[in-house]
Design a protein around this motif. Structure first.
Motif, PDB file in Angstrom:
ATOM      1  N   CYS A  59      41.410  45.790  40.384  1.00  0.00           N
ATOM      2  CA  CYS A  59      41.287  44.778  41.430  1.00  0.00           C
ATOM      3  C   CYS A  59      41.398  45.424  42.806  1.00  0.00           C
ATOM      4  O   CYS A  59      41.986  46.491  42.963  1.00  0.00           O
ATOM      5  CB  CYS A  59      42.384  43.720  41.300  1.00  0.00           C
ATOM      6  N   ARG A  60      40.853  44.724  43.788  1.00  0.00           N
ATOM      7  CA  ARG A  60      41.014  45.171  45.161  1.00  0.00           C
ATOM      8  C   ARG A  60      40.832  43.988  46.100  1.00  0.00           C
ATOM      9  O   ARG A  60      40.243  42.955  45.739  1.00  0.00           O
ATOM     10  CB  ARG A  60      40.007  46.255  45.520  1.00  0.00           C
ATOM     11  N   ARG A  61      41.324  44.151  47.323  1.00  0.00           N
ATOM     12  CA  ARG A  61      41.119  43.159  48.393  1.00  0.00           C
ATOM     13  C   ARG A  61      40.426  43.838  49.565  1.00  0.00           C
ATOM     14  O   ARG A  61      40.821  44.909  50.001  1.00  0.00           O
ATOM     15  CB  ARG A  61      42.463  42.568  48.843  1.00  0.00           C
TER      16      ARG A  61
ATOM     17  N   TYR B 226      40.087  50.246  44.577  1.00  0.00           N
ATOM     18  CA  TYR B 226      40.440  49.568  43.346  1.00  0.00           C
ATOM     19  C   TYR B 226      41.723  50.142  42.762  1.00  0.00           C
ATOM     20  O   TYR B 226      41.951  51.353  42.800  1.00  0.00           O
ATOM     21  CB  TYR B 226      39.321  49.717  42.325  1.00  0.00           C
TER      22      TYR B 226
ATOM     23  N   ILE C 140      37.974  35.096  37.429  1.00  0.00           N
ATOM     24  CA  ILE C 140      39.089  34.713  38.297  1.00  0.00           C
ATOM     25  C   ILE C 140      39.357  33.243  38.031  1.00  0.00           C
ATOM     26  O   ILE C 140      38.516  32.385  38.322  1.00  0.00           O
ATOM     27  CB  ILE C 140      38.743  34.946  39.781  1.00  0.00           C
TER      28      ILE C 140
ATOM     29  N   ALA D  94      37.647  41.527  41.185  1.00  0.00           N
ATOM     30  CA  ALA D  94      38.166  42.042  39.915  1.00  0.00           C
ATOM     31  C   ALA D  94      37.015  42.711  39.171  1.00  0.00           C
ATOM     32  O   ALA D  94      35.916  42.148  39.075  1.00  0.00           O
ATOM     33  CB  ALA D  94      38.759  40.921  39.074  1.00  0.00           C
TER      34      ALA D  94
ATOM     35  N   VAL E 177      47.819  38.942  40.413  1.00  0.00           N
ATOM     36  CA  VAL E 177      47.767  39.838  41.562  1.00  0.00           C
ATOM     37  C   VAL E 177      48.197  39.060  42.798  1.00  0.00           C
ATOM     38  O   VAL E 177      47.686  37.963  43.055  1.00  0.00           O
ATOM     39  CB  VAL E 177      46.346  40.402  41.768  1.00  0.00           C
TER      40      VAL E 177
ATOM     41  N   PHE F  74      38.491  39.010  47.393  1.00  0.00           N
ATOM     42  CA  PHE F  74      39.184  39.594  46.250  1.00  0.00           C
ATOM     43  C   PHE F  74      38.152  39.884  45.170  1.00  0.00           C
ATOM     44  O   PHE F  74      37.295  39.041  44.858  1.00  0.00           O
ATOM     45  CB  PHE F  74      40.237  38.619  45.721  1.00  0.00           C
TER      46      PHE F  74
ATOM     47  N   ARG G 113      34.222  37.911  41.940  1.00  0.00           N
ATOM     48  CA  ARG G 113      34.587  37.958  43.352  1.00  0.00           C
ATOM     49  C   ARG G 113      34.904  36.556  43.871  1.00  0.00           C
ATOM     50  O   ARG G 113      34.255  35.587  43.490  1.00  0.00           O
ATOM     51  CB  ARG G 113      33.458  38.564  44.180  1.00  0.00           C
TER      52      ARG G 113
ATOM     53  N   CYS H 105      45.008  46.477  37.484  1.00  0.00           N
ATOM     54  CA  CYS H 105      45.725  45.216  37.675  1.00  0.00           C
ATOM     55  C   CYS H 105      45.860  44.484  36.347  1.00  0.00           C
ATOM     56  O   CYS H 105      45.126  44.743  35.389  1.00  0.00           O
ATOM     57  CB  CYS H 105      45.026  44.336  38.701  1.00  0.00           C
TER      58      CYS H 105
ATOM     59  N   VAL I 164      43.721  36.487  36.769  1.00  0.00           N
ATOM     60  CA  VAL I 164      42.487  37.035  36.225  1.00  0.00           C
ATOM     61  C   VAL I 164      42.544  37.023  34.712  1.00  0.00           C
ATOM     62  O   VAL I 164      43.590  37.318  34.117  1.00  0.00           O
ATOM     63  CB  VAL I 164      42.279  38.487  36.727  1.00  0.00           C
TER      64      VAL I 164
END
Length: 342
Positions: A47-49, A54, A21, A75, A61, A73, A87, A57, A38
């Motif tokens: 990716c996810r938040r 997931y 990141i 990846a 993002v 966040f 992260r 991405c 990223v």
């Protein structure tokens, strides 16, 4: 009760070269929007938040209209059988007047449910909409396990000790699951199984007891295991809510563990409670708080978000051989029920 804590902290996954990141919020901010950049050598980046699933991405993002509080966040990149995570966490502060960007209807601190019908407020609990619902349960009634709910192991045992076989599981006709470990042809045969449903955060509750083992070989375990099962990644976290260990004729204690990080760091507590008797065990799991309850009494609390899992987990039930000893008699583990509330 005594407690022992981990002696090391996990290495940030962003230090690994496969995915990084390179830009995005960190620390504290009043902005309800976030843009992350990223970089990865892999074409398979997801990716996810927070507790979201997931999604594939690219290099940029963006998230908008987030509520006040701590966010994370993540990846994830995969290449040649290797999975690496990066992260970054940050906190959105409330603006003067109580606002934090776009208003959110879910601003009340939710209760932590100690047991059905019992509610106690907990400071700092994360925001959640409404009261929690029962989302997963098995009361272990009927004649056999439900294969739609459970995947039963047919493999070598924990760390290569003994065997795990479906024959180790049975329902006793009185509403209990029974796991049996015994000698067969000079080998310990026991069992383990995983629930097919996955979840993040909530309350896990079960009623359990494990028979004392004169040889100190068998350990009854109820845990949650992550969707991404690679123990060598910094993102790995395992929650062992109930683990009787290898105490000989154990009627004295059991443990709760958090295993985390690529080097299997551990944080744990020993409960001075007889595991051979029936007890209701519960885990309250939030982004910034993990608690273990025994018979509706708080027994352990962890508030370090660096070691609290934030990804999808599933339930597992295991009666594990921890050595190659010869059992002098069968050893049984019983579960009355297991439930998940969200």
């Amino acid at each position: 009760m005594c407690a022992a804590v981990a002696v090391a902290q996990p290495v940030l996954s962003g230090q690994l070269a496969l995915v990084r990141i390179v830009a995005g919020p960190s620390g504290r901010t009043t902005s309800s929007d976030a843009v992350f950049r990223v970089k990865s050598r892999s074409t398979k980046v997801f990716c996810r938040r927070d507790a979201q699933r997931y999604k594939a991405c690219r290099t940029r993002v963006k998230y908008t209209g987030m509520s006040a509080g701590r966010h994370t966040f993540v990846a994830r990149a995969r290449s040649r059988g290797r999975t690496v995570f990066a992260r970054r966490s940050w906190t959105i502060l409330k603006r003067p007047g109580g606002a934090s960007g776009r208003p959110s209807p879910n601003t009340a601190t939710p209760p932590i449910i100690l047991a059905p019908g019992t509610v106690a407020p907990v400071a700092g609990a994360p925001v959640a909409p409404g009261a929690r619902k029962l989302v997963l349960s098995d009361e272990f009634n009927g004649a056999s396990l439900d294969p739609v709910k459970w995947r039963i192991y047919n493999s070598v045992g924990h760390d290569g000790f003994g065997l795990r076989r479906p024959t180790a599981f049975a329902l006793d006709g009185q509403g209990n699951l029974v796991v049996t470990a015994k000698m067969e042809n000079g080998v310990i045969v026991s069992g383990g199984m995983a629930n097919r449903a996955e979840f993040t955060y909530g309350r896990v509750e079960f009623r359990v007891r494990t028979e004392p083992d004169p040889t100190g070989t068998m350990s009854g375990v109820v845990l949650t295991w992550p969707q991404d099962q690679n123990k060598r990644t910094p993102e790995f976290t395992e929650n062992d809510m109930y683990e009787t260990g290898t105490r000989v004729n154990n009627r004295s204690a059991f443990d709760s563990f958090i295993h985390f990080g690529a080097a299997n760091w551990q944080k744990w507590v020993t409960h001075d409670v007889d595991p051979s008797q029936w007890h209701v065990i519960a885990m309250e799991w939030y982004p910034n708080l993990l608690e273990i309850y025994i018979d509706n009494a708080l027994a352990w609390s962890v508030s370090d978000p660096a070691i609290i899992a934030d990804n999808l987990h599933h339930l597992s039930i295991q009666l594990d051989a921890r050595a190659t000893h010869t059992l002098t008699q069968p050893v049984h583990m019983w579960l009355d029920y297991i439930r998940v509330y969200q």
